[in-house]
Design an enzyme around this catalytic site. Sequence first.
Site, PDB file in Angstrom:
ATOM      1  N   ARG A 177       0.817  -1.230   0.000  1.00 16.40           N
ATOM      2  CA  ARG A 177       0.000   0.000   0.000  1.00 16.40           C
ATOM      3  C   ARG A 177       0.848   1.277   0.000  1.00 16.40           C
ATOM      4  O   ARG A 177       0.518   2.277   0.648  1.00 16.40           O
ATOM      5  CB  ARG A 177      -0.960   0.017   1.199  1.00 16.40           C
ATOM      6  CG  ARG A 177      -1.927  -1.126   1.207  1.00 16.40           C
ATOM      7  CD  ARG A 177      -2.897  -1.113   0.018  1.00 16.40           C
ATOM      8  NE  ARG A 177      -3.646  -2.351  -0.023  1.00 16.40           N
ATOM      9  CZ  ARG A 177      -3.295  -3.407  -0.797  1.00 16.40           C
ATOM     10  NH1 ARG A 177      -2.239  -3.350  -1.606  1.00 16.40           N
ATOM     11  NH2 ARG A 177      -3.996  -4.510  -0.775  1.00 16.40           N
ATOM     12  N   SER A 227     -10.778  -1.185   3.642  1.00 23.32           N
ATOM     13  CA  SER A 227     -10.083  -1.626   4.865  1.00 23.32           C
ATOM     14  C   SER A 227      -9.513  -0.408   5.572  1.00 23.32           C
ATOM     15  O   SER A 227      -8.761   0.359   4.980  1.00 23.32           O
ATOM     16  CB  SER A 227      -8.927  -2.571   4.514  1.00 23.32           C
ATOM     17  OG  SER A 227      -9.439  -3.711   3.881  1.00 23.32           O
ATOM     18  N   GLU A 297      -4.712   2.346   7.115  1.00 24.98           N
ATOM     19  CA  GLU A 297      -4.435   2.382   5.672  1.00 24.98           C
ATOM     20  C   GLU A 297      -5.067   3.664   5.106  1.00 24.98           C
ATOM     21  O   GLU A 297      -4.560   4.278   4.175  1.00 24.98           O
ATOM     22  CB  GLU A 297      -5.064   1.142   5.015  1.00 24.98           C
ATOM     23  CG  GLU A 297      -4.854   1.086   3.513  1.00 24.98           C
ATOM     24  CD  GLU A 297      -5.354  -0.228   2.910  1.00 24.98           C
ATOM     25  OE1 GLU A 297      -5.168  -1.298   3.539  1.00 24.98           O
ATOM     26  OE2 GLU A 297      -5.942  -0.169   1.819  1.00 24.98           O
TER      27      GLU A 297
HETATM   28  C1  LIG Z   1     -15.566  -0.279  -0.627  1.00 25.57           C
HETATM   29  C2  LIG Z   1     -14.074  -0.101  -0.798  1.00 25.57           C
HETATM   30  C3  LIG Z   1     -13.282  -1.178  -1.126  1.00 25.57           C
HETATM   31  C4  LIG Z   1     -11.907  -1.028  -1.295  1.00 25.57           C
HETATM   32  N1  LIG Z   1     -11.160  -2.114  -1.631  1.00 25.57           N
HETATM   33  C5  LIG Z   1      -9.832  -1.978  -1.804  1.00 25.57           C
HETATM   34  C6  LIG Z   1      -9.034  -3.094  -2.177  1.00 25.57           C
HETATM   35  O1  LIG Z   1      -9.519  -4.198  -2.378  1.00 25.57           O
HETATM   36  N2  LIG Z   1      -7.694  -2.899  -2.319  1.00 25.57           N
HETATM   37  C7  LIG Z   1      -7.114  -1.678  -2.129  1.00 25.57           C
HETATM   38  O2  LIG Z   1      -5.888  -1.561  -2.297  1.00 25.57           O
HETATM   39  N3  LIG Z   1      -7.850  -0.595  -1.775  1.00 25.57           N
HETATM   40  C8  LIG Z   1      -9.184  -0.715  -1.616  1.00 25.57           C
HETATM   41  N4  LIG Z   1      -9.933   0.377  -1.260  1.00 25.57           N
HETATM   42  C9  LIG Z   1      -9.266   1.670  -0.992  1.00 25.57           C
HETATM   43  C10 LIG Z   1      -9.127   2.607  -2.214  1.00 25.57           C
HETATM   44  O3  LIG Z   1     -10.148   2.347  -3.170  1.00 25.57           O
HETATM   45  C11 LIG Z   1      -7.751   2.467  -2.870  1.00 25.57           C
HETATM   46  O4  LIG Z   1      -6.719   2.829  -1.983  1.00 25.57           O
HETATM   47  C12 LIG Z   1      -7.641   3.332  -4.137  1.00 25.57           C
HETATM   48  O5  LIG Z   1      -6.455   2.998  -4.802  1.00 25.57           O
HETATM   49  C13 LIG Z   1      -7.622   4.832  -3.845  1.00 25.57           C
HETATM   50  O6  LIG Z   1      -7.798   5.521  -5.075  1.00 25.57           O
HETATM   51  P1  LIG Z   1      -8.459   6.972  -5.123  1.00 25.57           P
HETATM   52  O7  LIG Z   1      -8.452   7.427  -6.524  1.00 25.57           O
HETATM   53  O8  LIG Z   1      -9.770   6.962  -4.447  1.00 25.57           O
HETATM   54  O9  LIG Z   1      -7.400   7.796  -4.277  1.00 25.57           O
HETATM   55  P2  LIG Z   1      -7.671   8.856  -3.103  1.00 25.57           P
HETATM   56  O10 LIG Z   1      -8.329   8.165  -1.970  1.00 25.57           O
HETATM   57  O11 LIG Z   1      -8.317  10.055  -3.650  1.00 25.57           O
HETATM   58  O12 LIG Z   1      -6.158   9.178  -2.704  1.00 25.57           O
HETATM   59  C14 LIG Z   1      -5.332   8.191  -2.139  1.00 25.57           C
HETATM   60  C15 LIG Z   1      -3.892   8.714  -2.127  1.00 25.57           C
HETATM   61  O13 LIG Z   1      -3.459   8.842  -3.475  1.00 25.57           O
HETATM   62  C16 LIG Z   1      -3.070  10.181  -3.755  1.00 25.57           C
HETATM   63  N5  LIG Z   1      -3.461  10.440  -5.152  1.00 25.57           N
HETATM   64  C17 LIG Z   1      -4.633  10.129  -5.750  1.00 25.57           C
HETATM   65  N6  LIG Z   1      -4.562  10.406  -7.060  1.00 25.57           N
HETATM   66  C18 LIG Z   1      -3.341  10.918  -7.294  1.00 25.57           C
HETATM   67  C19 LIG Z   1      -2.652  11.398  -8.446  1.00 25.57           C
HETATM   68  N7  LIG Z   1      -3.221  11.407  -9.668  1.00 25.57           N
HETATM   69  N8  LIG Z   1      -1.378  11.847  -8.300  1.00 25.57           N
HETATM   70  C20 LIG Z   1      -0.781  11.853  -7.083  1.00 25.57           C
HETATM   71  N9  LIG Z   1      -1.371  11.432  -5.967  1.00 25.57           N
HETATM   72  C21 LIG Z   1      -2.636  10.951  -6.070  1.00 25.57           C
HETATM   73  C22 LIG Z   1      -3.765  11.039  -2.714  1.00 25.57           C
HETATM   74  O14 LIG Z   1      -3.033  12.221  -2.461  1.00 25.57           O
HETATM   75  C23 LIG Z   1      -3.735  10.098  -1.522  1.00 25.57           C
HETATM   76  O15 LIG Z   1      -2.461  10.161  -0.925  1.00 25.57           O
HETATM   77  C24 LIG Z   1     -11.316   0.251  -1.107  1.00 25.57           C
HETATM   78  C25 LIG Z   1     -12.121   1.349  -0.790  1.00 25.57           C
HETATM   79  C26 LIG Z   1     -13.497   1.185  -0.641  1.00 25.57           C
HETATM   80  C27 LIG Z   1     -14.351   2.383  -0.329  1.00 25.57           C
END
Ligand SMILES: Cc1cc2nc3c(=O)[nH]c(=O)nc-3n(C[C@H](O)[C@H](O)[C@H](O)COP(=O)(O)OP(=O)(O)OC[C@H]3O[C@@H](n4cnc5c(N)ncnc54)[C@H](O)[C@@H]3O)c2cc1C
Length: 304
Positions: A177, A227, A297
Amino acid sequence: MISQAVREALQKFVPSENILYKEPLKNHTTFRVGGEADCLIQVDSMERMPKLLSYLAKVGIPFFVMGNGSNLLAGDKGYRGIVLQISDKLNEIKAEGCRLRVQAGAFLSKAAKTACELGLTGLEFAAGIPGTVGGGVVMNAGAYDGEMRQVVEEVLVLDKEGTLLTLDNGTMEFGYRTSVVKKHPLIVAECVFLLKQGNKEEIAAKMADFQSRRKEKQPLEYPSAGSTFKRPAGYFAGKLIMDAGLAGYRIGGAEVSAKHCGFIINRGDASAADIRNLIVYVQEEVYRQFGVQLEPEVLFLGDF
Ligand SMILES: Cc1cc2nc3c(=O)[nH]c(=O)nc-3n(C[C@H](O)[C@H](O)[C@H](O)COP(=O)(O)OP(=O)(O)OC[C@H]3O[C@@H](n4cnc5c(N)ncnc54)[C@H](O)[C@@H]3O)c2cc1C
């Protein structure tokens, strides 16, 4: 507060319809909590970013890059500065043989679906992760034995001066992660996935299987950020929390999901403070009972 002079300047870099002032972050996070950001810019072009970044540096306005907000807990008092949202306005996907060139704002589910349609295997794990490709790269998102590290060939990033760099898989420093983007202020612009030829029906069946396992085991009917805690070495966070007797435990509107104790859910009226307090309570209880330190996380954004 964003002054009138700054507001006028921002319009030179970004179309005004993409600039939202006093924007509630609860509208942009899957936890559905978070107060107002002074300003939220929906980024629709990476070409405009260098000038915008150098302007923000010059006037000393902090910024935070977000994707779909699916791994964020945004504070009730919001964010003092500018949130740069890289999401569905930058979501192009181009196929080049076994490669997919994907803009950072595309949803992982869309990239996985495109791969499936093209009979390319490798992204099945990502189909149910509700984040963007940018967020997935930053977090090295993963599920069911798959993770971004296995399929990312290279990533195009902007550094804080706005210079475009290409980082190969090794330079990304993917870990559990985490990636190099968590340690350095880089903005993910694009990602190239290197996949393998596969069988369309098998890929689709695998994705459907993962989706139904999620539906069965995870409280997808409530807002959450997935998570809440990282997996501690040698344990499962959900099991530790369940064994600590915390299934269904509530603070305000925040609850340890009884369906999957690794998830903290918003029962509808949670504040960010409720969720943060519950995170701390769970950490303390698990440590008190089992001596295991749980690390969130979920990432914290702004003021609580
Ligand atoms: C129901 C549910 C299930 C999930 N299941 C999983 C799973 O199975 N596995 C898993 O790993 N995660 C899971 N997640 C968590 C989440 O979806 C992941 O961590 C996902 O990768 C986050 O992406 P995001 O675009 O929403 O990023 P955000 O939450 O918006 O940001 C996360 C981080 O990335 C940075 N960031 C985002 N985009 C950029 C960019 N373009 N450039 C630079 N920095 C950036 C942000 O600054 C922050 O530090 C789950 C979440 C939910 C709600």
